[in-house]
Design a protein around this motif. Structure first.
Motif, PDB file in Angstrom:
ATOM      1  N   TYR A  84       0.224  -1.321   0.171  1.00 55.19           N
ATOM      2  CA  TYR A  84       0.035  -0.304   0.317  1.00 55.19           C
ATOM      3  C   TYR A  84       0.650   1.329  -0.066  1.00 55.19           C
ATOM      4  O   TYR A  84       1.058   2.085  -0.848  1.00 55.19           O
ATOM      5  N   LYS A  87       2.609   1.987  -3.313  1.00 56.13           N
ATOM      6  CA  LYS A  87       1.900   2.122  -4.472  1.00 56.13           C
ATOM      7  C   LYS A  87       1.939   4.229  -4.046  1.00 56.13           C
ATOM      8  O   LYS A  87       2.126   4.681  -4.861  1.00 56.13           O
ATOM      9  N   SER A  88       1.286   4.357  -2.558  1.00 54.86           N
ATOM     10  CA  SER A  88       1.550   6.117  -2.132  1.00 54.86           C
ATOM     11  C   SER A  88       2.560   6.483  -2.820  1.00 54.86           C
ATOM     12  O   SER A  88       2.389   7.415  -3.135  1.00 54.86           O
ATOM     13  N   GLN A  90       4.948   5.854  -4.859  1.00 52.28           N
ATOM     14  CA  GLN A  90       5.346   6.312  -6.390  1.00 52.28           C
ATOM     15  C   GLN A  90       4.304   6.768  -6.417  1.00 52.28           C
ATOM     16  O   GLN A  90       4.613   8.338  -7.418  1.00 52.28           O
ATOM     17  N   GLU A  91       3.241   6.952  -6.199  1.00 51.78           N
ATOM     18  CA  GLU A  91       1.976   8.158  -7.615  1.00 51.78           C
ATOM     19  C   GLU A  91       2.511   9.611  -6.684  1.00 51.78           C
ATOM     20  O   GLU A  91       2.538  10.113  -7.450  1.00 51.78           O
TER      21      GLU A  91
END
Length: 344
Positions: A84, A87-88, A90-91
């Motif tokens: 989680y 991905k956060s 990365q964004e």
């Protein structure tokens, strides 16, 4: 023509689910890595595939089930926190870096895989690739394994662009400041003792750092970084701690550096579980625990420290083991990664 750079963030990994079959696949891939269990291949195969994985997978699946539920994620959602937050970050990193960069995320073991991420990067024909293993302190079993895997894949490419590996950033100012910022949530004066708990390693693995045949214990790793020990995991763990305690103003008697997740007595000492028992026996009631080897909360932080060590502390007379949350997707951590990318 705009020349773009790919940024590849790589963390350790996670099972696809807490089901026994997925945990088994994860452990099989993880523990068969020769940089993780650095013994002869035949012995490793027998140990991992016939002993460790068959017996450990069902037990580990129950622990991962607990992690999936008690993970501290927003809105009470279930799942792997390491994925989680990966991905956060990365964004968020993509947003602050802008259009000249494309940010990818991979895990050394399982998904999203390094193979998949690099296949996407290969398709886009970047001028440069910056690989950031998400391990602040270098160890062959973590950073070394990631770099090994990336190079194994990329050596098959016909065209290999400029590549930059960020081997370690244990002393990066932004990294240290983000940890200190995390600690502001807690009043350190109210805690009897502070632990800096790092993931353990077999002593033989840090001894291999020294090319002259000397041992880690001969290099004053607890007190200084020098030309010979600058890639010694033990030395950089202590160096990270010194930088944090300097900013926190902690006296030397107030804190202890220790190592968790040990498998036997030949791992780095002192052992975190032993230190916790000792502190309880001394009368400590409240412990504050940092985990500066992990940039995202995971099994080792939320369950091993937050649950298992809490029970251990209570069993010996203590009351509260308080974990300082990992960097996760804190804005200061994202800015730190941005600076690392821009400076490379």
């Amino acid at each position: 023509m705009k020349l773009k750079t790919a940024v590849l963030l790589i963390n350790l990994g996670t099972p696809d689910s807490p089901a026994v079959k997925d945990v088994r696949k994860y452990l099989f891939e993880f523990l068969n890595d020769p940089r993780v269990i650095d013994i002869p291949a035949i012995a490793r195969s027998i140990l991992v595939n016939l002993i460790i994985v068959p017996f450990r997978a069902p037990k580990s699946a129950k622990i991962y089930e607990e992690l999936w539920t008690n993970n501290g994620l927003p809105d009470g959602r279930k799942g792997s926190p390491i994925l989680y937050y990966g991905k956060s970050v990365q964004e968020k990193l993509q947003n602050v870096l802008g259009d000249n960069y494309d940010v990818y995320l991979a895990m050394r073991y399982k998904n999203p895989s390094i193979d998949f991420a690099l296949s996407e990067i290969y398709k886009n024909n970047y001028e440069k690739i910056i690989v950031i293993p998400l391990f602040p302190q270098y160890a062959s079993a973590s950073t070394g394994s990631v770099i090994d895997k990336v190079m194994t894949i990329m050596k098959k490419w016909w065209v290999i662009p400029d590549i930059k590996f960020i081997s370690q950033y244990y002393d990066n100012v932004g990294f240290i400041n983000t940890i200190v910022e995390r600690a502001k949530k807690y009043n350190i004066e109210k805690y009897d003792h502070v632990l800096f708990s790092y993931h353990g390693l077999p002593v033989r693995q840090v001894d291999k750092v020294y090319k002259d045949g000397t041992l880690c214990e001969s290099h004053n790793c607890e007190n200084e970084i020098n030309e010979t020990n600058k890639f010694c995991y033990k030395a950089t763990c202590y160096a990270t701690t010194r930088l944090i305690v300097q900013k926190l103003g902690l006296p030397v008697e107030k804190y202890t550096v220790c190592f968790q997740s040990r498998l036997d007595k030949k791992w780095l000492e002192p052992f975190t579980d032993k230190v916790i028992i000792e502190q309880a026996k001394k009368g400590a009631k409240k412990l504050l625990v940092f985990s500066p080897a992990f940039v995202a909360d995971c099994l080792e932080t939320l369950i091993e420290i937050g649950v298992e060590y809490q029970k251990l502390f209570e069993e010996h007379g203590g009351e509260k083991v308080q974990l300082v949350e990992s960097l996760n997707d804190h804005p200061m951590w994202v800015e730190t990664l941005k600076e690392i990318v821009n400076n490379n």
